[in-house]
Design an enzyme around this catalytic site. Structure first.
Site, PDB file in Angstrom:
ATOM      1  N   MET A   1       0.837  -1.211   0.000  1.00 23.01           N
ATOM      2  CA  MET A   1       0.000   0.000   0.000  1.00 23.01           C
ATOM      3  C   MET A   1       0.866   1.254   0.000  1.00 23.01           C
ATOM      4  SD  MET A   1      -3.438   0.113   2.252  1.00 23.01           S
ATOM      5  CE  MET A   1      -2.764   0.710   3.759  1.00 23.01           C
ATOM      6  N   CYS A   2       0.452   2.253  -0.707  1.00 23.06           N
ATOM      7  CA  CYS A   2       1.058   3.578  -0.689  1.00 23.06           C
ATOM      8  C   CYS A   2      -0.080   4.539  -0.968  1.00 23.06           C
ATOM      9  CB  CYS A   2       2.091   3.741  -1.803  1.00 23.06           C
ATOM     10  SG  CYS A   2       3.635   2.864  -1.531  1.00 23.06           S
ATOM     11  N   GLY A   3       0.141   5.791  -0.719  1.00 25.58           N
ATOM     12  CA  GLY A   3      -0.890   6.780  -1.032  1.00 25.58           C
ATOM     13  C   GLY A   3      -0.366   7.772  -2.050  1.00 25.58           C
TER      14      GLY A   3
ATOM     15  N   ARG B 170      -2.071   5.202   4.533  1.00 22.27           N
ATOM     16  CA  ARG B 170      -1.714   4.276   3.451  1.00 22.27           C
ATOM     17  C   ARG B 170      -0.202   4.039   3.393  1.00 22.27           C
ATOM     18  NH1 ARG B 170      -5.605   2.878  -0.098  1.00 22.27           N
ATOM     19  NH2 ARG B 170      -3.933   2.074  -1.397  1.00 22.27           N
TER      20      ARG B 170
ATOM     21  N   ASN C 133       2.242   3.376  -6.800  1.00 22.19           N
ATOM     22  CA  ASN C 133       1.637   2.528  -5.788  1.00 22.19           C
ATOM     23  C   ASN C 133       1.600   1.124  -6.372  1.00 22.19           C
ATOM     24  OD1 ASN C 133       0.121   1.280  -3.821  1.00 22.19           O
ATOM     25  ND2 ASN C 133      -1.800   2.270  -4.361  1.00 22.19           N
TER      26      ASN C 133
END
Lengths: 225, 300
Positions: B1-3, B32, B178
């Site tokens: 997960m990344c934002g 995130r 992401n």
């Protein structure tokens, strides 16, 4: 009617209130959800919840008995693993709407994106717009009704869920085939449209289901493993 | 997960608001990715001789930046200013100077790293939550036409300043990602044979370098993104910034979330709708999910 402003109150407190709601508190209104996750999850009573605005992940997840209406769009996993009750989304739904649902009815007035109804196990899903790729993937039972188009690989590796689509289908997934629309299927759709007050001729839809070729291991495919 | 967040402003009067809006969007994505965060801001530039920007970073800014300034003034035989923001600094250079100064800095002070170079781009990134990082660099006060923000949950390389996004591998270009790429080592070797060295072990930097390579060969950003669909293997939602705009691409499976909003005033990108909740006139915006394997692009 109880009104709860999520921009002022805690989500956890709201969910605890909703999960323990009794027959004296059957009508709830949630304001300013602002895309928050897991709103109105795990409800277990025939209460009515209206959410005014768009929500994030897992709205109305694991619902039992409750009617939850979202006046906005929803993020991934709306009504995931629903057991019973009704969830209505006035806008669009993101990925895997109604995933693994065992029962109840999910109505999406706009479009649903990819993997709508993935691994469905008895839920009814009605999408008034279109659904994205891999919708109905490995659906075991229940019904997915789409009034516009369907994306890539519809009903891939399908078990016994039934899929009805009015519009174009980009392509059918592995082991998913068009099937005869029998009287009982038309009757089901007519009842559905009547109960949801939707003006649609059931005869315009086509039915898709499993060819049941993946159910058993086929020795001729041995070299593919 | 990344934002990921991105904002492209269509109206010039909104430019002073860019940093503030971008910060507010990035803060909503904090859960995130708690490891590191960064932003790329594309600000207005004039046509004066020294209007090109070089953003550099040092782990010891107090000692090294003063030294660097002295060395550069000697080399360039003129007075130069360094706009320092926390441990990053921006020099204004001529087009010609911009060509050789990054390599010169590397040769004399190898611990100072180039974050970005170009006519309009500035990149600021650091380990930590968006709340800390945006405050350190004073992102709220920044103005510009478009910007990209990222908050990282590390998967493919260490949690360091250099492993943070955005990655810039070409003039005025940057990429945030992401997802995770599974063939980045293969591509890294391929790029290396083409003379393109990727500085970190990070998979996303390889994607950035791949796009830069394609564009250097004459493809447009749109064509390069299209080509990456066949050459990059893995999960990705990319947001790619250029001098005049940004592009979006999701892999064909499209597991990594992406949502967009457009009004008369702006085009916004977010990993989730939460990122848009406080944007002006979001109630009347057109909100939609970008389709898988489809290139989207907005330009000034």
């Amino acid at each position: 009617m109880k009104i709860y402003d999520l921009s002022e109150g805690e989500l956890r407190a709201l969910n605890e209130n909703l999960q323990s709601a009794n027959e004296n508190e059957t009508s709830w209104q949630i304001e300013r959800p602002e895309g928050a996750h897991a709103i109105a999850v795990g409800l277990n009573a025939p209460i009515e919840v209206t959410i005014n605005g768009s929500t994030g992940y897992y709205c109305a997840g694991m619902n039992k008995h409750a009617t939850i209406k979202v006046n906005g769009s929803v993020g991934p996993g709306v009504a995931e693993n629903m057991m019973s009750g009704r969830v209505i989304v006035e806008g669009d739904a993101s990925q895997y709407a109604g995933a693994t649902g065992h029962g109840g009815r999910l109505i999406i007035r706009g479009n649903a994106s990819s993997r709508c109804g993935i691994s469905m196990k008895g839920i009814e899903i009605l999408v008034e717009g279109s659904v994205g790729h891999m919708s109905g993937f490995m659906g075991q039972s229940g019904k997915l009704v789409v009034l516009e188009d369907a994306g890539d690989s519809l009903g891939d590796s399908l078990y016994e869920a039934q899929i009805f689509v009015r519009g174009k289908i980009k392509n059918l997934g592995v082991d998913c085939v068009e099937k005869e629309m029998r009287a009982e299927h038309l009757q089901y759709l007519e009842n559905l449209f009547k109960s949801e007050k939707i003006d649609c001729d059931a005869k315009e839809l086509k039915r898709y289901g499993s060819a049941r070729k993946l159910y058993n291991f086929n020795i001729d495919n041995l070299q593919n493993y | 997960m990344c934002g990921i967040v991105g904002l492209f402003l269509k109206e010039k009067q909104l430019y002073p608001e860019l940093g503030k809006l971008l910060t507010q969007m990035l803060l909503t994505m904090s859960d995130r990715g708690p490891d590191s965060s960064g932003i790329a801001v594309y600000s207005d530039s004039d046509e004066s001789e020294f209007s090109n920007k070089l953003t550099v970073m040092s782990a010891n800014p107090d000692t090294e930046f003063a030294l660097l300034k002295l060395e550069l003034e000697k080399k360039l035989e003129r007075k130069i200013a360094l706009q320092q923001k926390h441990n990053h600094g921006v020099f204004h250079l001529s087009q010609e100077e911009l060509q050789f100064v990054p390599a010169y800095i590397k040769s004399i002070l190898p611990d100072i790293r180039t974050m970005s170079k170009g006519k309009r781009i500035e990149i600021y990134k650091e380990v930590g939550l968006p709340s800390k990082v945006t405050k350190q660099f004073g992102v709220s006060a920044m103005s510009g036409s478009h910007g990209i923000g990222h908050t990282r949950m590390a998967t493919e390389s260490k949690v360091t300043t250099f492993g943070a996004h955005p990655f810039s591998t070409g003039s005025d270009q940057c990429l945030v990602h992401n997802g995770s790429l599974s063939n980045h080592n293969l591509l890294r070797r391929k790029l290396s044979r083409e003379g393109i060295e990727v500085e970190t072990d990070n998979d996303s930097e390889v994607a950035a370098a791949y796009l830069t390579w394609q564009m250097a060969k004459g493809l447009s950003l749109e064509q390069s993104l299209q080509k990456s669909l066949t050459e990059l293997d893995g999960f990705y939602t990319f947001l790619v910034g250029t001098k005049n705009g940004f592009g979006v691409l999701r892999d064909p499976i499209a597991c990594k979330p992406a949502v967009m909003a457009e009004t008369q005033q702006y085009v916004a990108f977010g990993s989730e709708y939460r990122a848009f909740a406080k944007l002006p006139e979001i109630q009347s915006a057109r909100v939609w999910e970008p389709e898988p394997a489809t290139v989207y692009f907005w330009e000034l």
